[in-house]
Write a protein that holds these residues in place. Structure first.
Motif, PDB file in Angstrom:
ATOM      1  N   VAL A   1       0.838  -1.208   0.000  1.00  0.00           N
ATOM      2  CA  VAL A   1       0.000   0.000   0.000  1.00  0.00           C
ATOM      3  C   VAL A   1       0.870   1.253   0.000  1.00  0.00           C
ATOM      4  N   ALA A   2       1.841   1.292   0.915  1.00  0.00           N
ATOM      5  CA  ALA A   2       2.709   2.470   1.024  1.00  0.00           C
ATOM      6  C   ALA A   2       3.596   2.628  -0.209  1.00  0.00           C
ATOM      7  N   MET A   3       4.123   1.531  -0.731  1.00  0.00           N
ATOM      8  CA  MET A   3       5.003   1.594  -1.904  1.00  0.00           C
ATOM      9  C   MET A   3       4.247   2.079  -3.133  1.00  0.00           C
ATOM     10  N   TRP A   4       3.016   1.612  -3.281  1.00  0.00           N
ATOM     11  CA  TRP A   4       2.185   2.037  -4.413  1.00  0.00           C
ATOM     12  C   TRP A   4       1.862   3.528  -4.306  1.00  0.00           C
ATOM     13  N   LYS A   5       1.483   3.957  -3.122  1.00  0.00           N
ATOM     14  CA  LYS A   5       1.166   5.377  -2.914  1.00  0.00           C
ATOM     15  C   LYS A   5       2.404   6.248  -3.107  1.00  0.00           C
ATOM     16  N   ALA A   6       3.559   5.740  -2.738  1.00  0.00           N
ATOM     17  CA  ALA A   6       4.800   6.499  -2.890  1.00  0.00           C
ATOM     18  C   ALA A   6       5.078   6.826  -4.347  1.00  0.00           C
ATOM     19  N   CYS A   7       4.613   5.970  -5.248  1.00  0.00           N
ATOM     20  CA  CYS A   7       4.844   6.192  -6.673  1.00  0.00           C
ATOM     21  C   CYS A   7       3.730   6.983  -7.349  1.00  0.00           C
ATOM     22  N   PHE A   8       2.507   6.820  -6.881  1.00  0.00           N
ATOM     23  CA  PHE A   8       1.374   7.399  -7.602  1.00  0.00           C
ATOM     24  C   PHE A   8       0.672   8.561  -6.900  1.00  0.00           C
ATOM     25  N   SER A   9       0.920   8.756  -5.615  1.00  0.00           N
ATOM     26  CA  SER A   9       0.235   9.853  -4.915  1.00  0.00           C
ATOM     27  C   SER A   9       1.006  11.158  -5.095  1.00  0.00           C
ATOM     28  N   PRO A  10       0.283  12.243  -5.323  1.00  0.00           N
ATOM     29  CA  PRO A  10       0.952  13.525  -5.560  1.00  0.00           C
ATOM     30  C   PRO A  10       1.314  14.244  -4.259  1.00  0.00           C
ATOM     31  N   GLY A  11       2.274  15.167  -4.378  1.00  0.00           N
ATOM     32  CA  GLY A  11       2.585  16.118  -3.314  1.00  0.00           C
ATOM     33  C   GLY A  11       2.873  15.528  -1.955  1.00  0.00           C
ATOM     34  N   GLU A  12       2.274  16.136  -0.952  1.00  0.00           N
ATOM     35  CA  GLU A  12       2.525  15.782   0.441  1.00  0.00           C
ATOM     36  C   GLU A  12       2.144  14.341   0.746  1.00  0.00           C
ATOM     37  N   GLU A  13       1.054  13.882   0.146  1.00  0.00           N
ATOM     38  CA  GLU A  13       0.619  12.505   0.376  1.00  0.00           C
ATOM     39  C   GLU A  13       1.673  11.512  -0.121  1.00  0.00           C
ATOM     40  N   GLY A  14       2.258  11.805  -1.283  1.00  0.00           N
ATOM     41  CA  GLY A  14       3.287  10.947  -1.837  1.00  0.00           C
ATOM     42  C   GLY A  14       4.544  10.930  -0.987  1.00  0.00           C
ATOM     43  N   GLU A  15       4.933  12.102  -0.489  1.00  0.00           N
ATOM     44  CA  GLU A  15       6.132  12.187   0.353  1.00  0.00           C
ATOM     45  C   GLU A  15       5.931  11.432   1.664  1.00  0.00           C
ATOM     46  N   LYS A  16       4.746  11.556   2.215  1.00  0.00           N
ATOM     47  CA  LYS A  16       4.440  10.834   3.449  1.00  0.00           C
ATOM     48  C   LYS A  16       4.477   9.330   3.218  1.00  0.00           C
ATOM     49  N   ALA A  17       3.975   8.898   2.068  1.00  0.00           N
ATOM     50  CA  ALA A  17       3.973   7.472   1.733  1.00  0.00           C
ATOM     51  C   ALA A  17       5.394   6.957   1.547  1.00  0.00           C
ATOM     52  N   LYS A  18       6.271   7.778   0.971  1.00  0.00           N
ATOM     53  CA  LYS A  18       7.668   7.384   0.803  1.00  0.00           C
ATOM     54  C   LYS A  18       8.339   7.151   2.153  1.00  0.00           C
ATOM     55  N   GLU A  19       8.072   8.040   3.085  1.00  0.00           N
ATOM     56  CA  GLU A  19       8.648   7.894   4.428  1.00  0.00           C
ATOM     57  C   GLU A  19       8.112   6.636   5.104  1.00  0.00           C
ATOM     58  N   GLU A  20       6.827   6.415   4.963  1.00  0.00           N
ATOM     59  CA  GLU A  20       6.224   5.231   5.577  1.00  0.00           C
ATOM     60  C   GLU A  20       6.772   3.957   4.950  1.00  0.00           C
ATOM     61  N   ALA A  21       6.859   3.931   3.612  1.00  0.00           N
ATOM     62  CA  ALA A  21       7.370   2.757   2.914  1.00  0.00           C
ATOM     63  C   ALA A  21       8.812   2.461   3.304  1.00  0.00           C
ATOM     64  N   ALA A  22       9.616   3.512   3.445  1.00  0.00           N
ATOM     65  CA  ALA A  22      11.020   3.349   3.832  1.00  0.00           C
ATOM     66  C   ALA A  22      11.136   2.686   5.202  1.00  0.00           C
ATOM     67  N   GLN A  23      10.289   3.091   6.126  1.00  0.00           N
ATOM     68  CA  GLN A  23      10.308   2.503   7.466  1.00  0.00           C
ATOM     69  C   GLN A  23       9.839   1.051   7.440  1.00  0.00           C
ATOM     70  N   LEU A  24       8.816   0.765   6.650  1.00  0.00           N
ATOM     71  CA  LEU A  24       8.288  -0.596   6.574  1.00  0.00           C
ATOM     72  C   LEU A  24       9.287  -1.554   5.932  1.00  0.00           C
ATOM     73  N   LEU A  25       9.982  -1.077   4.917  1.00  0.00           N
ATOM     74  CA  LEU A  25      10.966  -1.920   4.247  1.00  0.00           C
ATOM     75  C   LEU A  25      12.125  -2.296   5.171  1.00  0.00           C
ATOM     76  N   LYS A  26      12.369  -1.467   6.165  1.00  0.00           N
ATOM     77  CA  LYS A  26      13.425  -1.783   7.133  1.00  0.00           C
ATOM     78  C   LYS A  26      13.103  -3.061   7.908  1.00  0.00           C
ATOM     79  N   PHE A  27      11.824  -3.304   8.141  1.00  0.00           N
ATOM     80  CA  PHE A  27      11.430  -4.532   8.840  1.00  0.00           C
ATOM     81  C   PHE A  27      11.737  -5.759   7.972  1.00  0.00           C
ATOM     82  N   LEU A  28      11.458  -5.651   6.674  1.00  0.00           N
ATOM     83  CA  LEU A  28      11.777  -6.752   5.777  1.00  0.00           C
ATOM     84  C   LEU A  28      13.287  -6.907   5.629  1.00  0.00           C
ATOM     85  N   GLU A  29      13.994  -5.795   5.620  1.00  0.00           N
ATOM     86  CA  GLU A  29      15.455  -5.815   5.552  1.00  0.00           C
ATOM     87  C   GLU A  29      16.051  -6.607   6.714  1.00  0.00           C
ATOM     88  N   GLU A  30      15.485  -6.423   7.884  1.00  0.00           N
ATOM     89  CA  GLU A  30      15.973  -7.127   9.076  1.00  0.00           C
ATOM     90  C   GLU A  30      15.533  -8.595   9.054  1.00  0.00           C
TER      91      GLU A  30
END
Length: 224
Positions: free
Chosen positions: A106-135
């Motif tokens: 959900v966050a990764m998709w929004k990071a690519c397709f959501s405009p402006g502030e919503e997209g930036e927020k999604a990028k931050e959220e996706a980055a944090q979530l991916l850290k869990f998979l990284e670990e």
């Protein structure tokens, strides 16, 4: 021989999950490619609640939702186990699939397709979530250990499609520098002899993503 049909869409990562599970088990099946912009009576008949792919038909009986279908396949047919045998490990595999579906994608998709502030927020959220998979993948060849399992199959969009999407949209989210463990998994996953058969051509996937990105596009778009 039991009759097995899969109603899906060639570009859908959820349909590919089920195809991979069927292939792992050596199950012969008929693939029915659905036009999701003009859903067929067959799809609406067998999945009237969600009206989406994939749907597995086994002797005429429908099963919907990719994770549910995969567990059904694992329990119904002989062959390599897709879910772990240990109850705790099975529970954790289900947990990570749910995490991927309801959080990461959900966050990764929004990071690519959501405009402006919503997209930036999604990028931050996706980055944090991916850290869990990284670990979680640290020190492992696959999420399933030495062999591809449920979580690897569920993460197929992260392993292949998302790299194409972020390149197209100019998003730098999942990179080797930020997520070396996850990136190593991706390299091993997409180059696995079994997985290669399920990777659609990059140019065809790119064209699909380009259509999604068009301003005013009102056709089908995955709802992660």
């Amino acid at each position: 021989m039991a009759e097995v049909k899969l109603i899906g869409a060639w570009f859908s990562p959820f349909s590919r999950r089920v195809e991979m599970a069927l292939k792992l088990k050596g199950v012969e099946y008929e693939f029915i490619d659905e036009d999701l912009s003009n859903k067929s009576p067959l799809l609406l008949k067998y999945n009237p609640i969600h009206k989406k792919v994939p749907v597995l038909l086994h002797n005429g009986k429908p099963i919907a939702e990719s994770s549910v279908i995969i567990e059904y396949i694992d329990e119904t047919w002989e062959g390599p186990s897709i879910l772990p045998k240990d109850p705790y490990e099975r529970a954790m595999a289900r947990f990570w699939v749910k995490f991927i579906d309801e959080k990461c994608l959900v966050a990764m998709w929004k990071a690519c397709f959501s405009p402006g502030e919503e997209g930036e927020k999604a990028k931050e959220e996706a980055a944090q979530l991916l850290k869990f998979l990284e670990e979680e993948i640290k020190g492992k060849k696959f999420f399933g250990g030495e062999n591809i399992g449920l979580v690897d199959i569920a993460a197929n969009f992260i392993g292949y499609g998302f790299g194409i999407l972020q390149e197209l949209m100019g998003v730098e989210l999942l990179t080797k520098e930020k997520y070396p463990n996850l990136y190593e998994w991706i390299d091993g996953y997409i180059n696995h002899s079994f997985v290669k058969d399920f990777l659609p051509p990059k140019d065809k996937i790119t064209e699909v993503f380009k259509a999604f990105a068009q301003p005013g596009y009102s056709g089908y778009k995955p709802k992660f």
